[in-house]
Design a protein around this motif. Sequence first.
Motif, PDB file in Angstrom:
ATOM      1  N   ILE A 283       0.751  -1.266  -0.320  1.00 51.38           N
ATOM      2  CA  ILE A 283      -0.147  -0.080   0.119  1.00 51.38           C
ATOM      3  C   ILE A 283       1.205   1.392  -0.379  1.00 51.38           C
ATOM      4  O   ILE A 283       2.013   1.584   1.086  1.00 51.38           O
ATOM      5  CB  ILE A 283      -0.928   0.079   1.691  1.00 51.38           C
ATOM      6  N   GLU A 284       0.670   2.559  -0.850  1.00 50.29           N
ATOM      7  CA  GLU A 284       1.155   2.730  -0.807  1.00 50.29           C
ATOM      8  C   GLU A 284       0.456   4.372  -0.162  1.00 50.29           C
ATOM      9  O   GLU A 284      -0.179   4.756   0.204  1.00 50.29           O
ATOM     10  CB  GLU A 284       1.801   4.399  -2.516  1.00 50.29           C
ATOM     11  N   VAL A 285       1.327   4.861   0.618  1.00 52.24           N
ATOM     12  CA  VAL A 285       0.810   5.496   1.555  1.00 52.24           C
ATOM     13  C   VAL A 285       1.470   7.126   1.605  1.00 52.24           C
ATOM     14  O   VAL A 285       2.634   7.184   1.549  1.00 52.24           O
ATOM     15  CB  VAL A 285       1.304   5.293   2.713  1.00 52.24           C
ATOM     16  N   TYR A 286       0.788   7.983   1.593  1.00 49.48           N
ATOM     17  CA  TYR A 286       1.225  10.014   0.740  1.00 49.48           C
ATOM     18  C   TYR A 286       1.237  10.588   1.930  1.00 49.48           C
ATOM     19  O   TYR A 286      -0.034  10.445   3.012  1.00 49.48           O
ATOM     20  CB  TYR A 286       0.043  10.722  -0.474  1.00 49.48           C
ATOM     21  N   LYS A 517      -4.068   1.572  -3.171  1.00 53.90           N
ATOM     22  CA  LYS A 517      -3.438  -0.139  -3.169  1.00 53.90           C
ATOM     23  C   LYS A 517      -4.007   0.074  -4.776  1.00 53.90           C
ATOM     24  O   LYS A 517      -4.769  -0.087  -5.400  1.00 53.90           O
ATOM     25  CB  LYS A 517      -4.435  -0.659  -2.227  1.00 53.90           C
ATOM     26  N   ASN A 518      -2.928  -0.812  -5.357  1.00 55.00           N
ATOM     27  CA  ASN A 518      -2.800  -1.091  -7.097  1.00 55.00           C
ATOM     28  C   ASN A 518      -2.664  -0.409  -7.577  1.00 55.00           C
ATOM     29  O   ASN A 518      -3.663  -0.283  -8.911  1.00 55.00           O
ATOM     30  CB  ASN A 518      -4.051  -2.829  -7.223  1.00 55.00           C
ATOM     31  N   TYR A 522      -7.386   4.149  -1.870  1.00 55.48           N
ATOM     32  CA  TYR A 522      -7.749   3.518  -1.002  1.00 55.48           C
ATOM     33  C   TYR A 522      -8.691   3.478   0.352  1.00 55.48           C
ATOM     34  O   TYR A 522      -9.015   3.046   0.072  1.00 55.48           O
ATOM     35  CB  TYR A 522      -6.463   2.358  -0.902  1.00 55.48           C
ATOM     36  N   LEU A 523      -7.588   5.110   0.809  1.00 52.44           N
ATOM     37  CA  LEU A 523      -8.174   5.709   1.421  1.00 52.44           C
ATOM     38  C   LEU A 523      -8.188   7.033   1.883  1.00 52.44           C
ATOM     39  O   LEU A 523      -6.885   7.298   1.017  1.00 52.44           O
ATOM     40  CB  LEU A 523      -7.502   4.530   3.431  1.00 52.44           C
ATOM     41  N   ILE A 620     -12.358   3.703  -0.493  1.00 55.54           N
ATOM     42  CA  ILE A 620     -12.729   3.197  -1.863  1.00 55.54           C
ATOM     43  C   ILE A 620     -13.148   1.790  -2.436  1.00 55.54           C
ATOM     44  O   ILE A 620     -11.870   1.352  -2.220  1.00 55.54           O
ATOM     45  CB  ILE A 620     -12.305   4.421  -2.904  1.00 55.54           C
ATOM     46  N   ASP A 621     -13.994   1.733  -2.260  1.00 54.10           N
ATOM     47  CA  ASP A 621     -14.017  -0.331  -2.389  1.00 54.10           C
ATOM     48  C   ASP A 621     -14.350  -0.325  -3.656  1.00 54.10           C
ATOM     49  O   ASP A 621     -15.414  -0.377  -4.399  1.00 54.10           O
ATOM     50  CB  ASP A 621     -15.625  -0.325  -1.798  1.00 54.10           C
ATOM     51  N   SER A 622     -12.921  -0.498  -4.706  1.00 50.09           N
ATOM     52  CA  SER A 622     -13.015  -0.712  -5.833  1.00 50.09           C
ATOM     53  C   SER A 622     -13.589  -1.504  -6.310  1.00 50.09           C
ATOM     54  O   SER A 622     -13.635  -2.149  -7.173  1.00 50.09           O
ATOM     55  CB  SER A 622     -11.535  -0.832  -6.138  1.00 50.09           C
TER      56      SER A 622
END
Length: 642
Positions: A283-286, A517-518, A522-523, A620-622
């Motif tokens: 997961i990429e967190v910014y 995510k991917n 995601y959040l 965000i529920d992809s």
Amino acid sequence: MKRLLLFALLLSVSAAQAQQTQKPPLHGRNWMAVTGKPLAATAGAMIFQQHGNAVDAACAMLAATCTMWDVLSWGGETQALIYNPKTGKVIAINALGVAPTGATPEYYKSKGYDFPPEYGPLAAVTPGTPGGLCYMLANYGTMSLKQVLAPAMEMAAGYPIDAQTANSIERGKKYIKEWPYSKAVFLTHPGEKREAPEAGEIFVQKDLLATLTKMVEAETAALKQGKSRKAAIMAAYDRFYKGDIAKEFVRGCQEQGGLITLEDLARWKPVEEAPLHTNYKGIEVYKLQEWTQGPMLLQSLNILENFDLKKMGYNSKEYIHTLYQTMNMTFADRDFYYGDPAFNKNPAIAGLLNKDYAKARAAQINTTMNDANTGPGDPYPYIGKTNPYLHFLEERAQLADTTSGRKPGGFVPKHDATTLLNTGNTDALYAYQGPDSAYMDRLWRGTTSVEAADKDGWVVSITPSGGWLPACIAGKTGVGMSQRAQSFVLDSAICPFNVIAPGKRPRVTLTPSMALKNGRPYLCFGVQGGDTQDQNLLQFFLNVVEFGMTVQQASEASNINTNQLWLSLGGSTIKDRAPHPGEILLNKNTPEATRKALEQMGYHLSFGERTSGPINAIYIDSAHGSLWGGSSNHGEDYGIGW
């Protein structure tokens, strides 16, 4: 044995997923708007219903929260992360004001300060929120400034004030009476026992409405001249920072003893920059750059990925201890190495975010006892350099006098204190707070958060603040001046990167968050609470990722807080700001066995009713093409989805 551990893990995850919440989760297919006030969330919903995107809605919520004085005002600062679905990139907006002309360490020391003051004109940096809002709207929104400001302008014309804001005015009236323009706006019943507005009273801000009207007029005139939507919005920006609004702001500031000049306003501008990020288990967190405390969360994730947190168990003694020790390390780095990158000749951030540096820091954690002497690490070897600031570290350690005889513990988060005051239960408040209420007020000093997302993929996370109550209003603008200069230091031994200088941005606590995510959103998540912000956001993220909570569950879940850090806000002396080693805030429902174990590890325990911080978030529920919203159960935070 492995089967038993797996069974226990599945039980803990399913228990987290089944956890009941005090507020229902929010669901939406088209959009989600979450912020710190119900009326402000409604403003965002109004813009969405008019087919605005998430940036438009976020700007409307920002304007509304400023107008409602939700621990900020129009003269404060705005920090944002925006996911742009057209480029697939996360961008950062730096709309933080800068220290004005004449704001030097020597100036403040000549007035007897160890830090810039926490209230009044000398606490002010240049206003950033009007410029940040205009910049975001012009470049990434779809609507006009007139449309987006309409809810806020209607509120400025008169809205029913909430109890929390009204009571904050009453509590701060001693300061408000010192500032003539503030007194005229806030004390609607002068001379009476209660001089502030009552809850539900229609609160009118004529001067602020006139200021917002002038900005809209500038936009309208530019459109009539054939200018583009973007150019018209920036015409409103120019009127605030270079026109008649600027002149009145500066006049009112200087009349009351402030330093801001017309040149300071004209030179300032918001900055679009690349955010910092790290990868945690895919997961990429910014986060924003090191002019905020945000990278502290990224550093913490880099350290914590060296431990099996899920195996430890949610809020077990091992988990709590590992979190606390990790945060002590990353706060020590924050307190020494963070500051405005534009003024940093030898930046440390690349080393601080290096995974090998994190692994080395993880290996330093004492697994059995609290380390009361945790200090900054040395990240420079990890970027092939020699640390040019080592000579400050010994001097810095001597500044933190933690043997002042104060009693550990006995504190309560700011939002709990506010709740008790609003219910009139002052006896319970003072019994609960103990001797350290002033310290904890500084630790938890609030802001708000704005989270928005839409079906087209725009996602926005904003943590605005500044100009909170009791605010000093600049002239007849209706705009409260920021108090953010207090986050500077005057001594290089405390932080060589964050010493005040004209044109420099202070290192702030404000810290919006976003995760992909991917390669997809995601959040997005944010929280109020001064130095506790990234403590709570770190645990929120882990609650979702490691323990399978929904965003509503994670926004309400019990967290811990450390006081083993230098405070960023409030207090005029070194003693006011110095760390309190071993102090930890736990939820009152923490099991007795965990309490005893932590005490044996050297912790001083205190307990709160709610310890998650006022978190707002969107998932965000992809997989299902929908949005989940979470809104804190602490107070007035509120969300609407569709």
